[in-house]
Design an enzyme around this catalytic site. Sequence first.
Site, short mmCIF file in Angstrom:
data_model
loop_
_atom_site.label_atom_id
_atom_site.label_comp_id
_atom_site.label_asym_id
_atom_site.label_seq_id
_atom_site.Cartn_x
_atom_site.Cartn_y
_atom_site.Cartn_z
N LYS A 52 7.31 1.08 -12.86
CA LYS A 52 8.22 0.55 -12.01
C LYS A 52 9.18 -0.36 -12.66
O LYS A 52 10.43 -0.48 -12.60
CB LYS A 52 7.63 0.15 -10.69
CG LYS A 52 7.05 1.16 -9.89
CD LYS A 52 6.11 0.45 -8.61
CE LYS A 52 5.31 1.51 -7.94
NZ LYS A 52 4.40 0.90 -6.78
N GLN A 96 1.76 -4.22 -4.47
CA GLN A 96 0.97 -3.42 -5.02
C GLN A 96 -0.50 -2.98 -4.14
O GLN A 96 -1.24 -3.97 -4.06
CB GLN A 96 0.67 -3.21 -6.61
CG GLN A 96 0.27 -1.88 -6.90
CD GLN A 96 1.20 -0.74 -6.80
OE1 GLN A 96 2.60 -0.78 -6.73
NE2 GLN A 96 0.57 0.56 -6.87
N ASP A 119 9.12 -1.23 0.39
CA ASP A 119 7.95 -0.39 0.66
C ASP A 119 8.32 0.18 2.04
O ASP A 119 7.85 1.33 2.48
CB ASP A 119 6.57 -0.78 0.55
CG ASP A 119 6.14 -0.54 -0.87
OD1 ASP A 119 6.36 0.38 -1.50
OD2 ASP A 119 5.70 -1.46 -1.46
#
Length: 303
Positions: A52, A96, A119
């Site tokens: 990412k 994460q 997210d």
Amino acid sequence: MNILDGKKIAGEIQEKIKDEIGQLKNQTGKTPGLTVIIVGENPASQAYVRKKHRIAQKLGINSHIIELKAEIAAQDLIEQIRVLNQDPGVQAILIQLPLPENHNTWEILNHLNPKKDVDCFLPVNLGNILLNRAGIFPCTPSGIMQMLDYYRIDLSGLNAIMVGRSFIVGKPLASMLTNQNATVTLCHSKTKNLPGLVKQADLVVAAIGKPGFITADMIKKGAILIDVGQNFLYQQHEVLEFCIESQQQKFKKKGYGIAGDIHIKAYPKASYFTPVPGGVGPMTVAMLMVNTLKLFKRQYHLE
Ligand code: GUN
């Protein structure tokens, strides 16, 4: 059987994002900021986060990784999130998952500013998906919808089966497919007669984390297969059974191969399928960049 080429589409999306970021920088002098927090040393998570970061930097995003020890106290982790919440140079924050077992995921996530929730995990943001009012969507479901749209696959009236009910993929994607007029069955580990349900489906999405779990005999001829699984395999017999040819070659060099949740022998029965790797994975990363840019534009009223 046609490949849904996530790698190709993700590359095209990245090119567009890079151009737009360049233009916005010229206009405003500002650059989107993405910060990823990773707690502990889960090797798969570390690999995803590095990827990412690499792609974000390539597109001109101001990308940072904060690496924290698994043993960090919840209060200290929350303090890190507070600092990022208040930093005007950071528009997008990603924590994460999974967090190490000593942390309560929701106790931590709930401290995130919903406006920086790249997210789309927080209740207010997931809730907007249910109501079909969302501006951004979780990265993996969003990538899947983009792929289906790219290949002009009309979902209206299709029988879709979603195998896996996580809040990261299964639940939001079930809503998004429903919003596109598919008839969705959301399945999980307690579902009775899963093979029978899969057999009726025009669209099968697998997000389970078990290599080759959905077998060829379960698939209706002509079904569309979407595979979210990314299972790392280290045994030769498993790689030969579950991995596509390129991963079998990779195993010889690197000692592992990546396999999906849908068995490779199911591919010839499909009208369309996503390969693993090169299907859903690259789309997830591309949509993270899309979401980062959207949050940046929102903060500066550039939409
Ligand atoms: N772990 C697995 N997938 C994801 C994702 O899309 N976002 C975050 N934050 N963690 C993940």
